[in-house]
Scaffold this active site. Structure first.
Site, PDB file in Angstrom:
ATOM      1  CD  GLU A 141      -6.381   7.389   7.742  1.00  0.00           C
ATOM      2  OE1 GLU A 141      -5.589   6.721   7.047  1.00  0.00           O
ATOM      3  OE2 GLU A 141      -6.160   7.662   8.944  1.00  0.00           O
ATOM      4  CE  LYS A 199      -2.682   1.270   3.712  1.00  0.00           C
ATOM      5  NZ  LYS A 199      -2.118   2.574   4.106  1.00  0.00           N
TER       6      LYS A 199
HETATM    7  O1  KIV Z   1      -1.201   2.207   8.867  1.00  0.00           O
HETATM    8  C1  KIV Z   1      -2.394   1.902   8.952  1.00  0.00           C
HETATM    9  O2  KIV Z   1      -2.843   1.236   9.893  1.00  0.00           O
HETATM   10  C2  KIV Z   1      -3.288   2.353   7.883  1.00  0.00           C
HETATM   11  C3  KIV Z   1      -4.762   2.188   8.099  1.00  0.00           C
HETATM   12  C4  KIV Z   1      -5.246   3.139   9.119  1.00  0.00           C
HETATM   13  C5  KIV Z   1      -5.510   2.288   6.835  1.00  0.00           C
HETATM   14  O3  KIV Z   1      -2.842   2.839   6.899  1.00  0.00           O
END
Ligand code: KIV
Length: 273
Positions: free
Chosen positions: A191, A122
């Protein structure tokens, strides 16, 4: 009694998530950072486990996600992957591991997949990381996007408040989401943005959106495991629903143990050799 795990034994892949969106089935995603919790989360029937860079907040006590290193992420992802059989595993690319150049992003992501066994990465950001996403996906690395409140940019954003309240930022976010889909992302985290905008973005994309603080119109939801289990007593944002009160339970158990030890009530004869 049947459990989710028995009902849905098949390995979750990015194709599963796409089909879930097409079928109108919501996606449940949660973070995990270690082997034991990953086992529990996986056997619950969770669809996606995110090894978030929130690990550095939750596990290491840092105030922001910026200090997380690639080596630390590889360690956490490896632990989670060992505890996971069904859920799709996704690891955050830490701040500094993908912003300098496309080549560095490629090297970082390849290390993350090779050394931890995680299945996808991600990245935070919009159209400015399109080229990076294209190269990663061309190399066979599935990429999840992340728009709205992007915690790695907290110093530029000036805090952790609601994003895209105004028309201009909202329009830009929608364009960014389309750019991420066109670049090859298989899903996007939204988010802390207004629910109406998150719904509009979700309806405009063919790939699933996963919301946190983004209302009920996204294709799935994500929370930080320790927050939803009530382990982080100081953190109570409006979007967080508590599913347990583990800090209180742990406090109670620890005090009970201390009192048993002090009163010579632990161990008993049955607990002795
Ligand atoms: O780092 C994380 O936990 C996240 C989530 C809040 C989506 O990116």
């Amino acid at each position: 009694m049947s459990t989710n795990t028995i009902d849905k034994p098949r390995k979750v892949t990015t194709a599963t998530l796409r089909k879930m969106k097409a079928d109108g089935e919501k996606i449940a995603m949660l973070t995990a950072y270690d082997f034991g919790m990953a086992q529990l989360v996986d056997r619950s029937g969770m669809d996606v486990i995110l090894i978030g860079d929130s690990a550095t907040n939750v596990m290491a006590g840092n105030a922001t996600t910026l200090p997380m290193t690639l080596d630390e992420m590889i360690y956490h992802a490896r632990c989670v992957v060992r505890g996971t059989t069904r859920a799709l595993t996704v690891a955050d690319m830490p701040f500094g591991s993908y912003q300098v150049s496309v080549e560095e992003a490629m090297r970082s992501a390849i290390r993350l997949l090779k050394e931890s066994g995680v299945e996808a990465v991600k990245l935070e950001g919009g159209r400015e990381i399109s080229e990076t996403i294209k190269r990663l996906t061309q190399a066979g690395i599935p990429v999840m996007g992340h728009l709205g409140l992007t915690p790695q940019s907290v110093n530029q954003l000036g805090g952790y408040g609601l994003r895209a309240k105004g028309e201009e930022e909202a329009a830009r976010l929608l364009e960014d989401a389309i750019a991420l889909e066109e670049s090859g992302c298989f899903a996007i985290v939204l988010e802390k943005i207004p629910a109406a905008l998150a719904r509009k973005v979700s309806e405009s994309l063919t790939i699933p959106t996963i919301g946190i603080g983004a209302g009920n119109g996204t294709d799935g939801q994500v929370l930080v495991l320790n927050d939803m289990l009530g382990m982080n007593e100081g953190f109570r944002p409006k979007f967080l629903r508590l599913y347990a009160h583990l800090a209180q339970d742990i406090d109670c158990a620890l005090k009970h143990y201390i009192s048993d030890v002090k009163a010579t009530e632990f161990p008993s004869e049955a607990e002795s050799y």
